[in-house]
Motif scaffolding. Structure first.
Motif, mmCIF file in Angstrom:
data_model
loop_
_atom_site.group_PDB
_atom_site.id
_atom_site.type_symbol
_atom_site.label_atom_id
_atom_site.label_comp_id
_atom_site.label_asym_id
_atom_site.label_seq_id
_atom_site.Cartn_x
_atom_site.Cartn_y
_atom_site.Cartn_z
ATOM 1 N N GLY A 103 3.079 7.631 -2.419
ATOM 2 C CA GLY A 103 2.634 8.456 -3.555
ATOM 3 C C GLY A 103 1.521 9.401 -3.138
ATOM 4 O O GLY A 103 1.493 10.578 -3.535
ATOM 5 N N LEU A 104 0.556 8.911 -2.339
ATOM 6 C CA LEU A 104 -0.546 9.763 -1.862
ATOM 7 C C LEU A 104 -0.018 10.877 -0.985
ATOM 8 O O LEU A 104 -0.445 12.045 -1.104
ATOM 9 N N VAL A 105 0.919 10.533 -0.089
ATOM 10 C CA VAL A 105 1.451 11.560 0.816
ATOM 11 C C VAL A 105 2.185 12.636 0.011
ATOM 12 O O VAL A 105 2.048 13.837 0.263
ATOM 13 N N LEU A 125 -5.370 9.018 -8.333
ATOM 14 C CA LEU A 125 -4.406 8.489 -7.357
ATOM 15 C C LEU A 125 -5.124 7.782 -6.211
ATOM 16 O O LEU A 125 -4.669 6.731 -5.719
ATOM 17 N N ILE A 126 -6.235 8.372 -5.773
ATOM 18 C CA ILE A 126 -6.994 7.740 -4.678
ATOM 19 C C ILE A 126 -7.536 6.399 -5.134
ATOM 20 O O ILE A 126 -7.520 5.404 -4.396
ATOM 21 N N CYS A 179 -5.060 -0.973 -4.771
ATOM 22 C CA CYS A 179 -3.905 -1.682 -4.167
ATOM 23 C C CYS A 179 -4.281 -2.262 -2.817
ATOM 24 O O CYS A 179 -3.922 -3.395 -2.474
ATOM 25 N N LEU A 180 -5.045 -1.443 -2.044
ATOM 26 C CA LEU A 180 -5.468 -1.912 -0.727
ATOM 27 C C LEU A 180 -6.353 -3.140 -0.851
ATOM 28 O O LEU A 180 -6.244 -4.088 -0.073
ATOM 29 N N GLU A 181 -7.232 -3.125 -1.856
ATOM 30 C CA GLU A 181 -8.114 -4.274 -2.067
ATOM 31 C C GLU A 181 -7.328 -5.466 -2.582
ATOM 32 O O GLU A 181 -7.602 -6.618 -2.213
ATOM 33 N N GLU A 182 -6.310 -5.205 -3.412
ATOM 34 C CA GLU A 182 -5.548 -6.307 -4.001
ATOM 35 C C GLU A 182 -4.729 -7.056 -2.936
ATOM 36 O O GLU A 182 -4.644 -8.281 -2.938
ATOM 37 N N VAL A 183 -4.126 -6.314 -1.990
ATOM 38 C CA VAL A 183 -3.322 -6.995 -0.954
ATOM 39 C C VAL A 183 -4.202 -7.585 0.140
ATOM 40 O O VAL A 183 -3.723 -8.362 0.971
#
Length: 575
Positions: A353-355, A367-368, A374-378
């Protein structure tokens, strides 16, 4: 008249307790008195102390061996009856012993005790005859000396002296006939052969077996009379005797003589000038020995196969347990990696999505923020550390399962009945792997395997069974010492290989309970065991000893101290 059995003492020198007790018990049942020892030096002491009537000795003994004992006894008593008790494969030593003065020999194993009895009775009969001849000879010499000294003064007694001489000569002739009768009564084939390969004398056992009278055989070529051949055999033992003056032996299959025959041919010298004038052939039928040997081999093969199946069955549960552990953590890691894949899929969707937004120049702080959440959640930092570890652990688990399966396959694979070159270190490693469940709870195994150990010609599956038997015994000995093991202590099993001149050595040592000295002579006996009922059959060490000694020409010995442990030592010849 020969002395009665109950006044005859027989000295038995035999290091095998089973054979020694067997022979002593049988001879005692025949009325003889016996003295027994397992040591050659002690046998010499007993001989000097008790002056027995006859000596039966083995070849291979501690202290003095059979030949050394024979020489020592002959230096003290030149005419003492000595019978050699010899194992299969030692005929050259037997011939040397007979040359040094042994009267007869009996082969081991002794399946028919009457053979032993016949050998003893023949020796006693011969001793009696020699003593009788000696007495006659002494009488004759004394008479001749006395009459010669008195000849000048007692000419009137010349006729009497002649009569005495004739009587003495008649006695000697009578003794000679008695000895010939003894030879005729032997169940061996006996023949005297001259340098032209012609029969000079034969006993009745040989002539009757061939359906002839002794006088009909005199003058015949031995190859024609015994084997119906016009020329001697290529490996004729008589030719060898005439060539080197030494005794030779061979085995032949001759239907005319009843089947398998073992020949011993010895040089015969002229008593006057000591020149070689012929050879003495002694043959015996060994059909029964051959049959018993084949039956023994078949039984041992069946017994070994049964124990191999038993071992595979006993190890199967342990192998399943050994495989189950690495399989479980491989499965756990796969579940973990599946969860990681789900988390990384979400992260990848955010990244896509970011790309896409960046390409369209529609990248927004929202979006950021969503990507960062998401990065923190995983928990990417955690996954970055744990995923490589999970992959590595799974690889190790698969390698462990593969090594166990490969080892079990090598251990249980039906091997050839022929010897092949094998890596003893590899056999040991395979056996230790498949038997891990037998020892891992009570001991640590320390492998000290020599590098560049030369390969050995051996029966691979049988050698693996020997190592397994000794390894399991070591584990049981340590378990017996630890008892219930409430503190979880462990012993140590050390397996070491070494290269020796012309052989290799395997040492299997444990820190177990050890063995009391009084059972050291019994541990290789069939069905002897110190384990409780249901845990030991008493066949493991017996089979191991047979495989190492009889099938590989090696040795299996041990050192043990009660309460400290035991070391079994295997030595295998390289050729």
């Amino acid at each position: 008249m020969r002395k009665p059995n109950d006044s005859i003492t027989i000295l038995l020198a035999e290091d095998d307790p089973f054979v020694r007790d067997y022979m002593a018990g049988y001879l005692q049942k025949q009325g003889y008195r016996t003295l027994t020892t397992a040591d050659g030096s002690r046998a010499l002491e007993l001989f000097m102390e008790h002056d027995p009537d006859i000596l039966l000795t083995d070849l291979d003994m501690p202290g003095l061996d059979g030949l050394q004992l024979l020489k020592a006894v002959r230096s003290q008593a030149a005419d003492k009856p000595i019978i050699l008790v010899s194992g299969v494969g030692t005929m050259e030593d037997v011939i040397e012993a007979i040359r040094l003065g042994a009267w007869d020999y009996v082969t081991k194993p002794i399946h028919d005790p009457t053979l032993l009895l016949h050998a003893v009775e023949r020796a006693l009969e011969r001793s009696y005859l020699l003593e009788k001849v000696s007495r006659y000879q002494e009488d004759l010499e004394q008479t001749v000396a006395r009459r010669t000294a008195e000849l000048s003064q007692r000419t009137s007694q010349v006729e009497q002296e002649i009569r005495q001489r004739r009587a003495a000569q008649a006695a000697i002739l009578h003794a000679k006939k008695e000895w010939e009768h003894t030879a005729d009564s032997m169940d061996y084939f006996v023949a005297l052969i001259d340098r032209e390969y012609r029969l000079v004398r034969v006993n009745k056992t040989l002539s009757s077996t061939l359906g002839m009278r002794p006088e009909e055989m005199i003058g015949m070529y031995c190859c024609q009379a015994l084997h119906d051949r016009s020329e001697p055999m290529d490996d004729c033992p008589h030719a060898k005797v005439f060539a080197d003056g030494k005794a030779h032996s061979m085995e032949v299959h001759e239907p005319r003589l009843g089947g398998h025959i073992h020949y011993t041919v010895s040089p015969y010298y002229d008593p006057d000038d000591n020149t070689l004038i012929g050879s003495v052939l002694v043959g015996r039928n060994i059909n029964r020995e051959r049959q018993l040997e084949e039956e023994k081999k078949a039984f041992q093969s069946q017994l070994l196969h049964a124990q191999k199946l038993e071992s595979v069955g006993r190890l199967a549960a342990g192998i399943a347990h050994e495989i189950n552990t690495p399989v479980q953590f491989v499965g756990t890691n796969i579940d973990f990696l599946q969860e990681c894949f789900s988390d990384l899929s979400l992260l990848a969707e955010q990244l896509q999505g970011l790309v896409s937004a960046a390409k369209k120049e529609q990248l927004t702080p929202d979006l950021i923020r969503q990507a960062e959440e998401c990065l923190e959640e995983v928990d990417w930092q955690y996954l970055q550390e744990e995923i490589p570890q999970a992959i590595q652990q799974s690889r190790e688990g698969v390698a462990r399962v593969s090594s166990i399966v490969r080892a079990m396959k090598e251990f249980s694979h039906p091997a050839s009945r022929k010897k092949t070159e094998a890596d003893i270190n590899r056999i040991i490693e395979t056996t230790v792997t498949v038997a891990r469940n037998e020892w891992k709870y009570v001991a640590d195994v320390d492998l000290q395997l020599a590098e560049n150990l030369p390969p050995v010609q051996c029966l691979v599956d049988e050698m693996g069974q020997v190592i397994l038997n000794l390894l399991v015994n070591a584990a049981h000995a340590i378990a017996g010492k630890l008892g219930e093991n409430p503190e979880g202590d462990k012993g140590t099993i050390t397996i070491r290989t070494l290269a020796r001149p012309e052989k290799i050595e395997i040492r299997i040592a444990d820190t177990g309970i050890g063995m009391p000295a009084e059972i050291h002579d019994k541990i290789f006996d069939p069905f002897f065991t110190t384990k409780e009922v249901g845990r030991g059959t008493g066949q493991g060490l017996t089979i191991a000893h047979d495989v190492i000694s009889d099938k590989h020409g090696g040795t299996l010995t041990f050192e043990s101290l009660e309460g400290e442990g035991t070391t079994f030592i295997i030595q295998l010849p390289l050729k």
